[in-house]
Write a protein that holds these residues in place. Structure first.
Motif, PDB file in Angstrom:
ATOM      1  N   LEU A  73      67.978  69.290  18.918  1.00 18.33           N
ATOM      2  CA  LEU A  73      67.114  68.366  18.184  1.00 18.33           C
ATOM      3  C   LEU A  73      67.859  67.090  17.810  1.00 18.33           C
ATOM      4  O   LEU A  73      67.292  65.990  17.871  1.00 18.33           O
ATOM      5  CB  LEU A  73      66.559  69.062  16.939  1.00 18.33           C
ATOM      6  N   SER A  74      69.128  67.212  17.441  1.00 22.16           N
ATOM      7  CA  SER A  74      69.920  66.015  17.132  1.00 22.16           C
ATOM      8  C   SER A  74      70.068  65.136  18.364  1.00 22.16           C
ATOM      9  O   SER A  74      70.003  63.904  18.285  1.00 22.16           O
ATOM     10  CB  SER A  74      71.296  66.418  16.597  1.00 22.16           C
ATOM     11  N   TRP A  75      70.267  65.755  19.517  1.00 19.85           N
ATOM     12  CA  TRP A  75      70.368  65.020  20.790  1.00 19.85           C
ATOM     13  C   TRP A  75      69.071  64.298  21.094  1.00 19.85           C
ATOM     14  O   TRP A  75      69.073  63.104  21.430  1.00 19.85           O
ATOM     15  CB  TRP A  75      70.730  66.011  21.892  1.00 19.85           C
ATOM     16  N   LEU A  76      67.947  64.997  20.960  1.00 19.46           N
ATOM     17  CA  LEU A  76      66.645  64.377  21.227  1.00 19.46           C
ATOM     18  C   LEU A  76      66.399  63.201  20.288  1.00 19.46           C
ATOM     19  O   LEU A  76      65.937  62.130  20.705  1.00 19.46           O
ATOM     20  CB  LEU A  76      65.532  65.406  21.070  1.00 19.46           C
ATOM     21  N   GLU A  77      66.712  63.382  19.018  1.00 23.97           N
ATOM     22  CA  GLU A  77      66.494  62.317  18.030  1.00 23.97           C
ATOM     23  C   GLU A  77      67.385  61.119  18.298  1.00 23.97           C
ATOM     24  O   GLU A  77      66.988  59.968  18.063  1.00 23.97           O
ATOM     25  CB  GLU A  77      66.712  62.883  16.622  1.00 23.97           C
ATOM     26  N   SER A  78      68.600  61.367  18.811  1.00 18.84           N
ATOM     27  CA  SER A  78      69.505  60.257  19.099  1.00 18.84           C
ATOM     28  C   SER A  78      68.971  59.367  20.215  1.00 18.84           C
ATOM     29  O   SER A  78      69.342  58.191  20.306  1.00 18.84           O
ATOM     30  CB  SER A  78      70.894  60.793  19.476  1.00 18.84           C
ATOM     31  N   TRP A  79      68.103  59.914  21.064  1.00 20.97           N
ATOM     32  CA  TRP A  79      67.489  59.147  22.143  1.00 20.97           C
ATOM     33  C   TRP A  79      66.130  58.590  21.732  1.00 20.97           C
ATOM     34  O   TRP A  79      65.422  58.004  22.559  1.00 20.97           O
ATOM     35  CB  TRP A  79      67.338  60.019  23.390  1.00 20.97           C
ATOM     36  N   GLY A  80      65.765  58.765  20.486  1.00 19.45           N
ATOM     37  CA  GLY A  80      64.515  58.210  19.999  1.00 19.45           C
ATOM     38  C   GLY A  80      63.274  58.959  20.429  1.00 19.45           C
ATOM     39  O   GLY A  80      62.160  58.406  20.362  1.00 19.45           O
ATOM     40  N   ARG A  81      63.427  60.215  20.861  1.00 21.28           N
ATOM     41  CA  ARG A  81      62.270  60.974  21.277  1.00 21.28           C
ATOM     42  C   ARG A  81      61.436  61.381  20.058  1.00 21.28           C
ATOM     43  O   ARG A  81      61.963  61.551  18.960  1.00 21.28           O
ATOM     44  CB  ARG A  81      62.673  62.212  22.064  1.00 21.28           C
TER      45      ARG A  81
END
Length: 311
Positions: A73-81
């Motif tokens: 989830l942190s990875w997804l959020e870092s890409w603005g998803r």
């Protein structure tokens, strides 16, 4: 084509949603937490990502799901998803202490609760509660560690025995026992942060494992069970308690959840659980015109970016 990706740790809970998404024409893709490889430098696929991390994932052979959810989830959020019930909510899901703190701070009546780290100190802390009292796991779900004790000596013996249930995170909660005025509790469901419906959950059998999902039902052979879950139509979106829940969910960034409360024999309305990995009773879903699974599909489908126009 973009899709809704459901990040989860239990495939048994997906079929009802898969049918609803198909009926609504919303593409759904499964993403199993704790499996495979995550390239942190790679861009995620386009779409909406819905976290269904369960606090009880470790009891179904998915011990890595909790940490996998946080990383993914942190990875997804870092890409603005667009993430529904993101990394902050995942941490909230696996901590009843955090839920208790948020409810208390928001002004809701909550059961008196003490968190004990490890076994040492449990017996002494229990003396601070009137009898009976209950235990539960901080990382709970499906009634993990929930037991009622009517005697301090019996509790001491349990703590020292091999029957003691070790919590996944080492935190046991001691909590006042709250007898309900009638043998049921209420679960209010929220989709997109808005009230969907309330369910009456029968507790006359005295159990604490109240999972509403179809996969949780284990009927006796040859016996047609009475529904444990029924709609409470008298609970509406105009109820001050429900409006308060909506405000709290907005503050916490929780978009899909079930909140449980009960009315005690002394007239208290006590809120004791926020479940961000909500499932829906098939009995209830069949009894209403607009099932929650279909509402979830429409809500998440509405978050998908429209496809670019053809040149």
């Amino acid at each position: 084509m973009t899709a809704v990706y459901v990040l989860h740790d239990n495939p048994d809970w997906i079929p009802a949603f898969a049918r609803a998404f198909e009926a609504e024409g919303v593409p759904l893709r499964e993403w199993r937490l704790g499996e495979g490889v995550l390239d942190l430098d790679a861009e995620p696929p386009q779409g909406v990502f819905w976290s269904r991390l369960s606090a009880s994932s470790h009891t179904r052979g998915a011990e890595r799901a909790k940490d996998a959810a946080r990383a993914t989830l942190s990875w997804l959020e870092s890409w603005g998803r667009r993430v529904v019930n993101g990394s902050a909510v995942a941490s909230f899901e696996v901590s009843k202490a955090a839920q208790h703190a948020a409810l208390r701070r928001a002004g809701f009546d909550v059961p008196r609760t003490v968190a004990v780290f490890g076994r040492e100190g449990l017996s002494e802390a229990a003396r601070g509660f009137d009898l009976p009292f209950i235990t539960k796991h901080n990382q709970g779900g499906k009634g993990l560690g929930v037991r009622r004790f009517d005697d301090y000596a019996a509790f001491d013996a349990y703590v020292e025995s091999t029957e003691f249930e070790e919590p996944a995170d080492g935190i046991t909660l001691l909590q006042e026992f709250l007898p309900s005025a009638e043998p049921f509790v209420t679960r209010a469901e929220f989709i997109g942060g808005r009230f969907a419906y309330a369910v009456r959950v029968d507790t006359s059998a005295g159990g604490f494992e109240l999972c509403p999902a179809e996969a949780c039902a284990v009927p006796e052979a040859g016996v047609e069970p009475e529904p444990l879950f029924r709609v409470r139509p008298e609970v509406t979106a105009d109820d001050p308690l429900i409006r308060g829940y909506e405000e709290l969910l907005a503050q916490l960034g929780i978009e899909i959840a079930g909140i449980e409360f009960l009315t005690t024999s002394t007239g208290r309305t006590v809120t004791y659980d926020i479940n961000t990995n909500t499932n829906y009773s098939p009995d209830v879903e069949a009894a209403i015109d607009d099932p929650a699974t279909r509402r979830v599909a429409r809500f998440l489908g509405g978050l998908l970016a429209p496809a670019p126009a053809a040149v």
